[in-house]
Write an enzyme that holds these catalytic residues in place. Structure first.
Site, PDB file in Angstrom:
ATOM      1  N   HIS A 145      31.571 -17.462 -20.243  1.00  9.48           N
ATOM      2  CA  HIS A 145      30.534 -18.358 -20.769  1.00  9.48           C
ATOM      3  C   HIS A 145      30.817 -19.815 -20.393  1.00  9.48           C
ATOM      4  CE1 HIS A 145      27.502 -19.567 -23.889  1.00  9.48           C
ATOM      5  NE2 HIS A 145      28.239 -20.662 -23.890  1.00  9.48           N
ATOM      6  N   GLU A 146      32.041 -20.267 -20.630  1.00  7.31           N
ATOM      7  CA  GLU A 146      32.370 -21.660 -20.352  1.00  7.31           C
ATOM      8  C   GLU A 146      32.380 -21.947 -18.850  1.00  7.31           C
ATOM      9  OE1 GLU A 146      32.069 -23.389 -22.807  1.00  7.31           O
ATOM     10  OE2 GLU A 146      32.437 -21.941 -24.402  1.00  7.31           O
TER      11      GLU A 146
ATOM     12  N   HIS B  81      28.981 -22.714 -17.662  1.00  6.62           N
ATOM     13  CA  HIS B  81      28.594 -24.088 -17.996  1.00  6.62           C
ATOM     14  C   HIS B  81      28.940 -25.079 -16.881  1.00  6.62           C
ATOM     15  CE1 HIS B  81      26.827 -24.299 -21.923  1.00  6.62           C
ATOM     16  NE2 HIS B  81      27.790 -23.610 -22.495  1.00  6.62           N
TER      17      HIS B  81
ATOM     18  N   GLU C  79      22.906 -23.813 -22.744  1.00  8.93           N
ATOM     19  CA  GLU C  79      23.490 -22.709 -23.512  1.00  8.93           C
ATOM     20  C   GLU C  79      22.844 -21.359 -23.191  1.00  8.93           C
ATOM     21  OE1 GLU C  79      26.170 -22.808 -24.820  1.00  8.93           O
ATOM     22  OE2 GLU C  79      26.547 -24.834 -25.536  1.00  8.93           O
TER      23      GLU C  79
ATOM     24  N   TYR D 294      21.099 -19.984 -27.812  1.00  8.52           N
ATOM     25  CA  TYR D 294      21.894 -19.029 -27.050  1.00  8.52           C
ATOM     26  C   TYR D 294      21.089 -17.756 -26.798  1.00  8.52           C
ATOM     27  CZ  TYR D 294      26.101 -21.816 -28.149  1.00  8.52           C
ATOM     28  OH  TYR D 294      27.021 -22.813 -28.255  1.00  8.52           O
TER      29      TYR D 294
END
Length: 500
Positions: A350-351, A354, A373, A436
């Site tokens: 997930h990060e 980003h 997000e 999200y």
């Protein structure tokens, strides 16, 4: 940022099926960063005092006015001041006790002086602090800054670091320095100067890409993980070490200092991926590196080449995961044997996503949080599909996205619209399912409607068009329609109102 993970059944189930070759063309490289010159430049000299829990710094900003207006004053966010009182202190997931488990102490920034640097010397400038918690710094210029011209400023400041397991704070061995220095506020056509407060919900940040040189001095036993590439390391006679980092087209600059770090690295497609982990967490530290490498490789192929020379996955005291350019925080609890590997893997994925959505393509995370997000959340499903197979990916999507949205919609916790300002949310209970899961659901429906290849072509075009710039919801919708050749007004209606 990755929200707290729900306890889901193991999505891996010891599956080791690796997906086949990508069916679509490999994404085009991101523009070389030296081709873009219209950016501000930050040159910061900082020293961390680990005993006093303080940091002193001199920040020189070569500020570039990239708007077609004359500026008589400039505004900067001073986020550390939000940590000064209990009333303004941001704490994630509505959990103050967890954030301040050592007890509350103030954290703040003291602005010592602001100067303008000219060819003939330096001149003191007037400045004022305002906003909730004194988090806005207004600097009055002695002459107007014309469009597309520059001014050099010097801000001397000192930080008191709070005992908080947050973006900005210290723990048993770690110092988290996220959102720690005065950073220029964004001026845009919609709102003028964006001077939002530091909300406790979401990631309340909005910044232009800029170039950085940051020198960080610490005791020599501390290892530093930082945004940017380490270009110089100087050991001093007093037992301290100065490390100099440089980075281009970064939206922020963060670092973590820890005297218990071990570091491993692996190169993928010319990018040095690094895993910083506590020495006792070797197994999970190796896993973090593995999935950092896999994420960088996959997302570079399908979204566009990762543009920075390094990427650091950092274990630290934090509730979940937090993205910064070229560096991400990963909660130290996910490295412990009491947890399965799933939270670590999903948070790293997930990060890492980003880095494209927030990092390469910027957005107003206060007014349009879904734009980064939702893409990061949906990227989890894409990663699992490509790595462990379609069925495993579909199972994960159903549990983590569809079921969450269905529950929130049926209980009327959310209304289904994804474009909302942080001020419109009550807490994390409605923020999470909206920006999200509901946004990720929209992206999946778009993929199903247009097909996998067209969807990814749209995303690549979106990244290419807005790399190192700021994108809006309207910009994304426009790219969708231009690339697909379709009028998607009716498609977006259930999710987006009044697209501009």
């Amino acid at each position: 940022m990755k929200p707290k993970l729900k306890l889901l059944p193991l999505f891996l189930v010891l599956v080791f099926v690796v997906s086949g070759c990508l069916s679509q063309k490999e994404a085009a490289p991101v523009l070389q960063m030296d081709e873009i010159e219209a950016r501000s430049y930050y040159n910061i000299e900082a020293e961390l005092n680990v005993d006093e829990k303080t940091l002193t710094a001199v920040e020189e900003i070569n500020y570039y006015n990239n708007d077609n207006i004359e500026m008589k004053e400039l505004y900067f966010h001073v986020y550390p001041n939000a940590f000064k009182t209990k009333e303004t202190a941001p704490f994630l997931f509505d959990d103050f006790d967890n954030a301040y488990k050592r007890g509350f102490e103030s954290g703040y920034a003291e602005i010592i002086s602001v100067k303008k640097k000219n060819t003939d010397g330096e001149k003191l400038l007037k400045y004022f602090l305002s906003g909730e918690g004194d988090t806005i710094l207004k600097i009055e210029l002695d002459s107007s800054l014309k469009p597309y011209e520059r001014v050099k400023l010097i801000i001397e400041f000192a930080l008191k670091i709070p005992p908080a397991g947050e973006r900005f704070g210290y723990g048993d061995n770690n110092f988290n320095l996220g959102n720690w220095y005065p950073v220029a506020a964004v001026y845009d056509q919609k709102d003028g100067w964006n001077l939002d407060k530091y909300y406790a919900i979401g990631d309340p940040f909005y910044s232009d890409a800029a170039d950085y040189r940051v020198a960080i001095k610490t005791p020599e036993e501390y290892i530093v993980a930082a945004s940017g590439k380490l270009v110089e390391e100087i050991k001093e006679e007093n037992g301290k070490i100065k490390r100099v980092y440089e980075g281009k087209a970064l939206r922020d600059f963060a670092f973590v200092a820890n005297n218990n770090f071990a570091v491993i690295e692996e190169e993928v497609d010319g990018v040095k991926v690094m895993s910083y982990y506590y020495k006792e967490d070797k197994v999970r530290g190796e896993e973090a590196l593995e999935y950092g490498v896999k994420s960088i490789r996959l997302f570079s192929q399908i979204y566009g080449k990762y543009p920075y020379p390094v990427y650091s996955v950092v274990e630290t005291e934090f509730p979940s995961g937090m993205e910064y350019p070229a560096l991400v925080y990963i909660s130290d609890k996910y490295y412990k044997p009491t947890y399965s590997s799933d939270p670590l893997i999903i948070t790293v994925v997930h990060e890492t996503a980003h880095q494209w959505f927030y990092g390469i393509v910027g957005n107003d995370q206060v007014d349009e949080a879904w734009l980064d997000e939702s893409f990061a959340a949906f990227s989890e499903t894409i990663f699992i599909e490509r790595t462990y197979g379609k069925k495993t990916g579909r199972d994960y999507y159903t549990r983590s996205i569809e079921n969450s949205v269905e529950e929130a919609m049926s209980s009327q916790v959310i209304d289904g619209k994804v474009v909302k300002s942080l001020s419109e949310f009550q807490n994390w209970d409605d923020y999470g399912p909206t920006v999200y899961e509901r946004g990720a659901q929209m992206l999946n429906k778009l993929r199903e409607t247009l097909g996998e290849d067209m969807f990814l072509e749209i995303v690549r075009a979106y990244v290419e068009k807005y790399k190192f710039k700021i994108a809006t919801t309207g910009d994304f919708v426009k790219v969708c329609e231009e690339v697909s050749g379709k009028d998607l007004t009716e498609f977006f209606k259930p999710w987006i109102s009044n697209v501009q």
